[in-house]
Design a protein around this motif. Structure first.
Motif, PDB file in Angstrom:
ATOM      1  N   MET B   1       0.846  -1.190   0.000  1.00 50.65           N
ATOM      2  CA  MET B   1       0.000   0.000   0.000  1.00 50.65           C
ATOM      3  C   MET B   1       0.884   1.243   0.000  1.00 50.65           C
ATOM      4  SD  MET B   1      -3.452   0.230   2.226  1.00 50.65           S
ATOM      5  CE  MET B   1      -2.733   0.884   3.705  1.00 50.65           C
ATOM      6  N   PRO B   2       0.682   2.153  -0.943  1.00 48.70           N
ATOM      7  CA  PRO B   2       1.519   3.351  -1.035  1.00 48.70           C
ATOM      8  C   PRO B   2       1.571   4.123   0.287  1.00 48.70           C
ATOM      9  CG  PRO B   2      -0.004   3.244  -2.900  1.00 48.70           C
ATOM     10  CD  PRO B   2      -0.364   2.120  -1.972  1.00 48.70           C
ATOM     11  N   HIS B   3       2.546   4.989   0.418  1.00 48.20           N
ATOM     12  CA  HIS B   3       2.758   5.785   1.622  1.00 48.20           C
ATOM     13  C   HIS B   3       1.527   6.603   2.008  1.00 48.20           C
ATOM     14  CE1 HIS B   3       4.674   9.004   4.087  1.00 48.20           C
ATOM     15  NE2 HIS B   3       5.289   7.951   4.561  1.00 48.20           N
ATOM     16  N   GLU B   4       1.386   6.826   3.319  1.00 49.21           N
ATOM     17  CA  GLU B   4       0.193   7.499   3.871  1.00 49.21           C
ATOM     18  C   GLU B   4       0.027   8.953   3.402  1.00 49.21           C
ATOM     19  OE1 GLU B   4       2.389   8.438   8.138  1.00 49.21           O
ATOM     20  OE2 GLU B   4       1.263   6.614   7.832  1.00 49.21           O
ATOM     21  N   SER B   5       1.063   9.518   2.774  1.00 51.91           N
ATOM     22  CA  SER B   5       0.922  10.872   2.227  1.00 51.91           C
ATOM     23  C   SER B   5      -0.082  10.882   1.068  1.00 51.91           C
ATOM     24  CB  SER B   5       2.279  11.399   1.749  1.00 51.91           C
ATOM     25  OG  SER B   5       2.808  10.545   0.749  1.00 51.91           O
ATOM     26  N   ILE B   6      -0.478   9.689   0.619  1.00 50.05           N
ATOM     27  CA  ILE B   6      -1.425   9.555  -0.502  1.00 50.05           C
ATOM     28  C   ILE B   6      -2.803   9.202   0.055  1.00 50.05           C
ATOM     29  CG2 ILE B   6      -1.959   8.121  -2.506  1.00 50.05           C
ATOM     30  CD1 ILE B   6       1.059   7.892  -2.996  1.00 50.05           C
ATOM     31  N   ASP B   7      -3.817  10.011  -0.263  1.00 50.50           N
ATOM     32  CA  ASP B   7      -5.139   9.773   0.341  1.00 50.50           C
ATOM     33  C   ASP B   7      -5.898   8.630  -0.347  1.00 50.50           C
ATOM     34  OD1 ASP B   7      -6.431  10.660  -1.958  1.00 50.50           O
ATOM     35  OD2 ASP B   7      -6.874  12.632  -1.157  1.00 50.50           O
ATOM     36  N   ALA B   8      -7.053   8.272   0.215  1.00 54.92           N
ATOM     37  CA  ALA B   8      -7.787   7.080  -0.219  1.00 54.92           C
ATOM     38  C   ALA B   8      -8.222   7.141  -1.685  1.00 54.92           C
ATOM     39  CB  ALA B   8      -9.002   6.872   0.681  1.00 54.92           C
ATOM     40  N   ALA B   9      -8.684   8.292  -2.131  1.00 52.35           N
ATOM     41  CA  ALA B   9      -9.150   8.416  -3.515  1.00 52.35           C
ATOM     42  C   ALA B   9      -7.985   8.193  -4.488  1.00 52.35           C
ATOM     43  CB  ALA B   9      -9.768   9.797  -3.740  1.00 52.35           C
ATOM     44  N   MET B  10      -6.832   8.755  -4.123  1.00 50.49           N
ATOM     45  CA  MET B  10      -5.676   8.584  -5.006  1.00 50.49           C
ATOM     46  C   MET B  10      -5.184   7.131  -4.984  1.00 50.49           C
ATOM     47  SD  MET B  10      -2.147  10.780  -5.306  1.00 50.49           S
ATOM     48  CE  MET B  10      -2.893  12.333  -5.816  1.00 50.49           C
ATOM     49  N   ARG B  11      -5.208   6.506  -3.828  1.00 55.07           N
ATOM     50  CA  ARG B  11      -4.815   5.090  -3.753  1.00 55.07           C
ATOM     51  C   ARG B  11      -5.705   4.240  -4.656  1.00 55.07           C
ATOM     52  NH1 ARG B  11      -2.479   3.468   2.099  1.00 55.07           N
ATOM     53  NH2 ARG B  11      -1.711   5.530   2.596  1.00 55.07           N
ATOM     54  N   GLN B  12      -6.968   4.545  -4.654  1.00 54.87           N
ATOM     55  CA  GLN B  12      -7.906   3.770  -5.462  1.00 54.87           C
ATOM     56  C   GLN B  12      -7.603   3.998  -6.955  1.00 54.87           C
ATOM     57  OE1 GLN B  12     -11.315   5.123  -6.860  1.00 54.87           O
ATOM     58  NE2 GLN B  12     -11.513   3.070  -7.779  1.00 54.87           N
ATOM     59  N   CYS B  13      -7.219   5.219  -7.290  1.00 57.35           N
ATOM     60  CA  CYS B  13      -6.885   5.522  -8.694  1.00 57.35           C
ATOM     61  C   CYS B  13      -5.575   4.835  -9.106  1.00 57.35           C
ATOM     62  CB  CYS B  13      -6.807   7.038  -8.899  1.00 57.35           C
ATOM     63  SG  CYS B  13      -6.692   7.512 -10.631  1.00 57.35           S
ATOM     64  N   ILE B  14      -4.600   4.840  -8.204  1.00 59.32           N
ATOM     65  CA  ILE B  14      -3.335   4.141  -8.483  1.00 59.32           C
ATOM     66  C   ILE B  14      -3.615   2.648  -8.724  1.00 59.32           C
ATOM     67  CG2 ILE B  14      -1.143   3.383  -7.448  1.00 59.32           C
ATOM     68  CD1 ILE B  14      -1.168   6.134  -5.911  1.00 59.32           C
ATOM     69  N   ASP B  15      -4.446   2.057  -7.870  1.00 58.11           N
ATOM     70  CA  ASP B  15      -4.804   0.640  -8.034  1.00 58.11           C
ATOM     71  C   ASP B  15      -5.474   0.391  -9.385  1.00 58.11           C
ATOM     72  OD1 ASP B  15      -3.817  -0.112  -5.616  1.00 58.11           O
ATOM     73  OD2 ASP B  15      -5.746  -0.191  -4.579  1.00 58.11           O
ATOM     74  N   ALA B  16      -6.395   1.275  -9.757  1.00 60.51           N
ATOM     75  CA  ALA B  16      -7.098   1.114 -11.034  1.00 60.51           C
ATOM     76  C   ALA B  16      -6.115   1.218 -12.205  1.00 60.51           C
ATOM     77  CB  ALA B  16      -8.212   2.160 -11.165  1.00 60.51           C
ATOM     78  N   CYS B  17      -5.161   2.135 -12.090  1.00 60.69           N
ATOM     79  CA  CYS B  17      -4.157   2.301 -13.155  1.00 60.69           C
ATOM     80  C   CYS B  17      -3.250   1.075 -13.255  1.00 60.69           C
ATOM     81  CB  CYS B  17      -3.295   3.537 -12.893  1.00 60.69           C
ATOM     82  SG  CYS B  17      -4.131   5.096 -13.242  1.00 60.69           S
ATOM     83  N   LEU B  18      -2.757   0.601 -12.112  1.00 63.73           N
ATOM     84  CA  LEU B  18      -1.835  -0.548 -12.151  1.00 63.73           C
ATOM     85  C   LEU B  18      -2.572  -1.811 -12.590  1.00 63.73           C
ATOM     86  CD1 LEU B  18       0.496   0.095  -9.062  1.00 63.73           C
ATOM     87  CD2 LEU B  18       0.957   0.528 -11.482  1.00 63.73           C
TER      88      LEU B  18
END
Lengths: 112, 112, 112, 112
Positions: B1-18
């Motif tokens: 899971m990416p670093h906590e400096s990245i919020d939930a919406a962005m984490r979800q977008c990163i997951d969708a991209c990867l």
């Protein structure tokens, strides 16, 4: 989820690689650069970036279906193990240590 | 899971991209190259590779914490939407259509 | 031209890698996909993409200044040699054969 | 040299992108991390890495022959111009400033 031509063990290794890539890169810029000091020491920071890059590349070779993925996974396991050790030495980088260790283990199995 | 400096919406977008990167690349080599015919037609196959690459890059910019991630996400949404449409036209590529649609939606929200 | 912390031999190897990456990727999409037939056979096309990717990554490790560049260069030499042979077998791919051979040689020296 | 399906103006832009990628990445790790201080300040260092990445990706889209290369080149021009300005502000980064300016110009022409 990658194409069905990729089996369960490889999927799990791809996930471990993409997770370690994500954690290393976001921790390098969101934690190490924010804190500074030993965290931006050249050897450590370069290792973080190298670890992110080899994880990204090992995943790429597995997704491509290239038989050379075994060599990339072997190299990935080595760099991840070294990165885990260096992050542990600095302290306060538990997520990175855990992601690197999990990826090293998955890659070692894939390389065998 | 990416670093906590990245919020939930962005984490979800990163997951969708990867995920979309993984599905497009592994489907291109594990499905399109295996089947051939219209699946290796230049325009279609190049679009699959371009989609994989922009997803990988949009994720990278979010992980870096670069404010330019919004532009990359906007471009990613556009290419993913086009790739979804082209995969639907060819048929028998439901996983790829779904991954591209989900990524396009997440990237549109991130770009706004 | 990369930073002066990189010596002449390494610069030459980085150039050879980025050239081989460029030739392999542009030939795969601008030549192989355009011609079709044996050129889009799965094993050949995947090898072209794998060759482009390892060249890109080997260059990245040299630019990072990571000591692990030697292992990446060794792997790059191996994949380039194999790609050169496969392109020669298919014929009408002289630029790709030459770029792969030059890169394999530069990488072998760097790995030693 | 990339495949002949790529014209002279695009080849020149690919070269400018790969050169800027090489200079930014090797300067970030071989100069900024070595000097420290303002050079490893988060905003600056992240911009250097973002610049390297967008250059790499813009080149990739041109090599793929994707029509979306124009959008990537437009974004690349913007990030390169910003990176040039930031490197000039810090001083003692003339090679990086020059590579970013040359790449921004080539990409602006390609995006038009």
């Amino acid at each position: 989820m990658p194409h069905e031509s990729i089996d369960a063990a490889m999927r799990q290794c791809i996930d471990a690689c993409l997770n370690c890539y994500s954690v290393c890169l976001s921790t390098a810029t969101g934690h190490c650069l924010a804190i500074g000091g030993a965290h931006v020491e050249r050897q450590h920071f370069t290792l973080m970036l190298a670890c992110a890059e080899i994880c990204r590349t090992a995943a790429h070779f597995m997704l491509l279906g290239s038989p050379h993925h075994k060599h990339l996974c072997a190299e990935c396991a080595e760099i991840c193990a070294q990165c885990a050790e260096d992050c542990e030495r600095l302290g306060d980088m538990n997520d990175c240590v855990a992601a690197c260790r999990a990826c090293a283990e998955a890659c070692r199995r894939m390389a065998a």
